[in-house]
Write a protein that holds these residues in place. Structure first.
Motif, PDB file in Angstrom:
ATOM      1  N   ARG B  31       0.950  -1.360   0.012  1.00 41.84           N
ATOM      2  CA  ARG B  31       0.201   0.027   0.232  1.00 41.84           C
ATOM      3  C   ARG B  31       0.832   1.335  -0.098  1.00 41.84           C
ATOM      4  NH1 ARG B  31      -1.624   3.151   4.432  1.00 41.84           N
ATOM      5  NH2 ARG B  31      -3.628   4.433   4.143  1.00 41.84           N
ATOM      6  N   ILE B  32       0.422   2.199  -0.725  1.00 39.73           N
ATOM      7  CA  ILE B  32       1.314   3.445  -0.889  1.00 39.73           C
ATOM      8  C   ILE B  32       0.172   4.661  -0.677  1.00 39.73           C
ATOM      9  CG2 ILE B  32       2.701   5.308  -2.003  1.00 39.73           C
ATOM     10  CD1 ILE B  32       4.123   2.803  -3.003  1.00 39.73           C
ATOM     11  N   ARG B  33       0.287   5.639   0.000  1.00 35.24           N
ATOM     12  CA  ARG B  33      -0.581   6.664   0.390  1.00 35.24           C
ATOM     13  C   ARG B  33      -0.008   8.123   0.221  1.00 35.24           C
ATOM     14  NH1 ARG B  33       0.776   9.947   4.210  1.00 35.24           N
ATOM     15  NH2 ARG B  33      -0.014   8.763   6.032  1.00 35.24           N
ATOM     16  N   LEU B  34      -0.245   8.941  -0.591  1.00 34.68           N
ATOM     17  CA  LEU B  34       0.374  10.167  -0.650  1.00 34.68           C
ATOM     18  C   LEU B  34      -0.563  11.039  -0.331  1.00 34.68           C
ATOM     19  CD1 LEU B  34       1.642  10.412  -4.255  1.00 34.68           C
ATOM     20  CD2 LEU B  34       3.049   9.908  -2.133  1.00 34.68           C
ATOM     21  N   ALA B  35      -0.021  12.146   0.742  1.00 35.42           N
ATOM     22  CA  ALA B  35      -0.716  13.319   1.301  1.00 35.42           C
ATOM     23  C   ALA B  35      -0.542  14.399   0.480  1.00 35.42           C
ATOM     24  CB  ALA B  35      -0.205  13.555   2.682  1.00 35.42           C
ATOM     25  N   GLU B  90     -14.029  -0.710   6.200  1.00 34.26           N
ATOM     26  CA  GLU B  90     -13.343  -2.183   6.329  1.00 34.26           C
ATOM     27  C   GLU B  90     -12.739  -2.774   4.975  1.00 34.26           C
ATOM     28  OE1 GLU B  90     -17.043  -4.397   7.031  1.00 34.26           O
ATOM     29  OE2 GLU B  90     -17.384  -3.602   9.372  1.00 34.26           O
ATOM     30  N   ARG B  91     -13.017  -2.198   3.936  1.00 36.09           N
ATOM     31  CA  ARG B  91     -12.266  -2.309   2.702  1.00 36.09           C
ATOM     32  C   ARG B  91     -11.017  -1.646   2.548  1.00 36.09           C
ATOM     33  NH1 ARG B  91     -15.776  -5.757  -0.159  1.00 36.09           N
ATOM     34  NH2 ARG B  91     -14.641  -5.756  -1.975  1.00 36.09           N
ATOM     35  N   HIS B  92     -10.794  -0.838   3.533  1.00 37.44           N
ATOM     36  CA  HIS B  92      -9.457  -0.301   3.584  1.00 37.44           C
ATOM     37  C   HIS B  92      -9.379   1.144   2.496  1.00 37.44           C
ATOM     38  CE1 HIS B  92      -6.693  -2.710   6.303  1.00 37.44           C
ATOM     39  NE2 HIS B  92      -7.861  -2.966   6.442  1.00 37.44           N
ATOM     40  N   LEU B  93     -10.531   1.361   2.032  1.00 38.29           N
ATOM     41  CA  LEU B  93     -10.568   2.214   1.085  1.00 38.29           C
ATOM     42  C   LEU B  93     -10.708   3.989   1.513  1.00 38.29           C
ATOM     43  CD1 LEU B  93     -13.130   0.424  -1.153  1.00 38.29           C
ATOM     44  CD2 LEU B  93     -10.446   0.853  -1.558  1.00 38.29           C
ATOM     45  N   ILE B  94     -11.101   3.817   2.955  1.00 35.07           N
ATOM     46  CA  ILE B  94     -11.190   5.280   3.487  1.00 35.07           C
ATOM     47  C   ILE B  94     -10.763   4.885   4.921  1.00 35.07           C
ATOM     48  CG2 ILE B  94     -12.836   6.199   2.129  1.00 35.07           C
ATOM     49  CD1 ILE B  94     -14.680   6.361   4.353  1.00 35.07           C
ATOM     50  N   SER B  95     -10.138   5.929   5.415  1.00 34.55           N
ATOM     51  CA  SER B  95      -9.851   6.111   6.955  1.00 34.55           C
ATOM     52  C   SER B  95     -11.055   6.212   8.127  1.00 34.55           C
ATOM     53  CB  SER B  95      -8.753   6.964   7.467  1.00 34.55           C
ATOM     54  OG  SER B  95      -9.223   8.256   7.273  1.00 34.55           O
ATOM     55  N   ILE B 115      -7.253   1.781  -6.545  1.00 33.38           N
ATOM     56  CA  ILE B 115      -6.963   3.557  -6.333  1.00 33.38           C
ATOM     57  C   ILE B 115      -8.128   3.883  -5.667  1.00 33.38           C
ATOM     58  CG2 ILE B 115      -6.228   5.643  -7.145  1.00 33.38           C
ATOM     59  CD1 ILE B 115      -5.327   4.309  -9.801  1.00 33.38           C
ATOM     60  N   SER B 116      -7.841   4.603  -4.576  1.00 34.65           N
ATOM     61  CA  SER B 116      -8.914   5.374  -3.936  1.00 34.65           C
ATOM     62  C   SER B 116      -8.391   6.805  -3.458  1.00 34.65           C
ATOM     63  CB  SER B 116      -9.378   4.721  -2.644  1.00 34.65           C
ATOM     64  OG  SER B 116      -8.553   4.449  -1.833  1.00 34.65           O
ATOM     65  N   LEU B 117      -9.402   7.973  -3.451  1.00 37.34           N
ATOM     66  CA  LEU B 117      -8.900   9.263  -3.023  1.00 37.34           C
ATOM     67  C   LEU B 117      -9.818   9.473  -1.861  1.00 37.34           C
ATOM     68  CD1 LEU B 117      -7.870   9.240  -6.204  1.00 37.34           C
ATOM     69  CD2 LEU B 117      -7.925  11.848  -5.987  1.00 37.34           C
ATOM     70  N   MET B 118      -9.179  10.106  -1.050  1.00 33.17           N
ATOM     71  CA  MET B 118     -10.062  10.839   0.220  1.00 33.17           C
ATOM     72  C   MET B 118     -10.047  12.224  -0.089  1.00 33.17           C
ATOM     73  SD  MET B 118      -9.275   8.701   3.460  1.00 33.17           S
ATOM     74  CE  MET B 118      -7.487   8.419   3.399  1.00 33.17           C
ATOM     75  N   ILE B 119     -11.067  12.808  -0.249  1.00 35.23           N
ATOM     76  CA  ILE B 119     -10.931  14.385  -0.439  1.00 35.23           C
ATOM     77  C   ILE B 119     -11.408  14.912   0.891  1.00 35.23           C
ATOM     78  CG2 ILE B 119     -11.732  16.610  -1.730  1.00 35.23           C
ATOM     79  CD1 ILE B 119     -12.059  13.763  -4.009  1.00 35.23           C
ATOM     80  N   LEU B 120     -10.617  15.991   1.564  1.00 32.69           N
ATOM     81  CA  LEU B 120     -10.937  16.611   2.894  1.00 32.69           C
ATOM     82  C   LEU B 120     -11.090  15.557   4.097  1.00 32.69           C
ATOM     83  CD1 LEU B 120     -13.418  19.406   1.672  1.00 32.69           C
ATOM     84  CD2 LEU B 120     -11.098  19.504   2.429  1.00 32.69           C
ATOM     85  N   GLN B 128      -4.713   6.742  -2.471  1.00 31.42           N
ATOM     86  CA  GLN B 128      -4.072   5.353  -1.951  1.00 31.42           C
ATOM     87  C   GLN B 128      -4.146   4.504  -3.121  1.00 31.42           C
ATOM     88  OE1 GLN B 128      -5.527   3.159   1.613  1.00 31.42           O
ATOM     89  NE2 GLN B 128      -6.655   2.148  -0.071  1.00 31.42           N
ATOM     90  N   MET B 129      -2.968   3.651  -2.994  1.00 26.45           N
ATOM     91  CA  MET B 129      -2.841   2.531  -3.882  1.00 26.45           C
ATOM     92  C   MET B 129      -2.681   1.359  -2.886  1.00 26.45           C
ATOM     93  SD  MET B 129      -1.163   3.325  -7.510  1.00 26.45           S
ATOM     94  CE  MET B 129      -1.445   1.596  -8.009  1.00 26.45           C
TER      95      MET B 129
END
Lengths: 356, 356
Positions: B31-35, B90-95, B115-120, B128-129
């Motif tokens: 998993r990689i996450r960019l802020a 639960e699916r690890h797509l958002i925190s 790929i998923s994106l959390m906005i705000l 996230q990938m």
């Protein structure tokens, strides 16, 4: 010779586990034991050498004259190995005390294991009858006949005021001990068993574990027996014990229905988990196995488990005991080896058992 | 609309549980996450109302211009129910933090869940990938491309000395968090895991539970991630983490072999009992299920269990989570109901699984 005969026994469950007879879902077995001593001999504990041998021969001859013991087998203790002795204890045919006696002693057995005699245990002779299900009266009937047959050729020590004399004063009088082994998992689960046990105590009845005095109540099995032997007629003792046991049976049945009604899922869960572990473990102690088999037995009684009958399950209670495992393996096993063999045996035997 | 799309997801395991890719017996996922934050806006925590909506629309437009997110779905939080949010967690797509945010926020998802994106969230945007197996470098390659595509139309807040600015100073610099989820049951069983964790700490790496920061390591799953984000090139971080993880994989493999060699029966016993309980329970918590599934997974890896593949088993880790159960049931379930449904689901799914 002895060993050959015992090897035959391994292929069938002991009489007390045959799951036949009335109320056999709750009452495993009905047992009566008589303690008898002979005049002209010291009590067993101080009787030595030649006198012991004489006493044994006297009993052997008396046995030969009875009709009920015509087909019996007779063993002298020097023919019994440590595993043989333990095996007989596990099958409830002799007591731990008798198994431990190093001096001359003997055992007489009927092949169906319903009648067994210990010669030179604490008393000169102890006669036991053990049958599955709830039938104390029937058992007493046969026992009474056998006792009379033996009395014809044996000098029973009898005192007109005290009755039959015994090595321990608690047995004096009738010399009778009557007991039933009950399986009471539901009363244990709803935490009502201690009440039952307290009530028994007040009535001068004893509750012990599966292997008698001083043993823990593993697997939710309880032996309920009379304590008082003096001043009562044998039939009165049988009657009063029957009445009490009938009440306990009623309580256990109510508890089972209450569990089914109010916590079916929890009950299924406990039974299912027990079965799951039994079917899939690779190392298991006899204690854990007894506890889990007890749940499986309850599951069977409540039709929550299918693919086997009570007799097969009861048989397992016996086969998983240490010396039974060793007799099957035909050699001595260490505790660790037994735990592995036990798991293997249980997995094999429960292969086709499933949740209903 | 949102719900329909999420309902489709329930029929497949999340990408991170697909059990594909290198070393997927031990490495569940990479998993990689960019802020990323944008200039011209306050940080999320103090950004309100219209400005939040503007930011969301700006990101939405930027997403539309990328090739990698062309097929994505975009959700505003007012379309997500409590169960939807928990489901995405639960699916690890958002925190969990993002799920809890009541103000304007949005989520962008690719259907394959890679790929998923959390906005705000804490930052304006978190990309996230998440892929199954051990392939941090490959994941980083795609992430780098996506980041560049988004940067073309988004005003990234970047400081020539500090790098990407983030709401929390621990993320400043590269804004990168790289992690791998490892399944380390054997190291736990031989009590060597604490040593591994201590070594990680000395290297400034973090080890967390399956659901990130502050969660317990249930089911012997550990997320290993970098802590330092400043003063290093992204590829260096990927490289050094890869090296460490490769070592841990080696240790886990050795531990598994050691267990097979020195305590095979004990191992089979633990795995068998876990499977037995899973296949036969009627009430079970998610925690217990995770722990038992972990043993089943080890059994599968060691060929001690047959009748299923890792992907099916991995899927169960997800399906037994509270909101997944509720999505399957199509209604809200109490904790007790969930425990019953969970047991039912597990029994059903593991029906054909047996000890090998």
């Amino acid at each position: 010779m002895a060993i050959g005969f015992l090897d035959e026994l391994i292929n069938v469950p002991g009489e007390w586990l045959r799951a036949e007879g009335p109320e056999s879902d709750i009452v495993i077995s009905s047992r009566i034991r008589l303690a008898r001593n002979f005049s002209g001999f010291f009590f067993s504990n101080i009787l030595e050498g030649e006198a012991r041998r004489q006493l044994i021969e006297m009993v052997r001859e008396a046995i030969a004259k009875t009709s009920l013991l015509k087909e019996s087998e007779f063993f002298y203790n020097d023919k019994l190995t440590a595993v043989d002795n333990e095996f007989l204890v596990e099958r409830h045919l002799i007591s731990r005390e008798h198994a431990r006696e190093k001096r001359e002693r003997a055992v007489c057995l009927m092949k169906d294991e319903i009648i067994s005699l210990m010669i030179l245990e604490e008393d000169h002779m102890r006669i036991q009858m053990l049958q599955s299900g709830f039938k104390l009266k029937e058992v007493w009937g046969t026992m009474d006949t056998l006792d009379s047959q033996l009395e014809k050729s044996l000098p029973y020590a009898f005192h007109p005021e005290f009755g039959y004399l015994t090595a321990c004063p608690t047995n004096v009088g009738t010399g009778i001990r009557i007991s039933s082994m009950l399986h009471l998992p539901a009363l244990v689960m709803i935490k009502q068993l201690s009440k039952v046990l307290q009530a028994l105590q007040k009535m001068n009845l004893a509750a012990r574990g599966m292997y008698g005095e001083g043993t823990q109540a593993t697997g939710n099995f309880f032996q309920i027996s009379n304590q008082i032997t003096l001043g009562l007629d044998e039939l009165d003792i049988v009657d009063s014990l029957e009445k009490v046991i009938r009440q306990i049976i009623g309580h256990e049945r109510e508890a089972r229905q209450a569990l089914l009604k109010s916590r079916k899922f929890r009950l299924q869960d406990q039974i299912g988990r027990a079965l799951g572990i039994l079917k899939n473990s690779y190392i298991i102690s006899s204690n854990e196995t007894m506890t889990l088999l007890s749940m499986a037995r309850l599951g069977l009684d409540l039709s929550l488990i299918g693919g086997m009958n009570t007799r097969m399950l009861n048989e397992l209670f016996l086969l998983i005991q240490p010396s039974h495992l060793q007799r099957i393996a035909k050699r001595t096993l260490s505790a660790k080896e037994r735990d592995i063999r036990r798991a293997e045996l249980v997995r094999e035997r429960l292969k086709s058992v499933e949740l209903a």
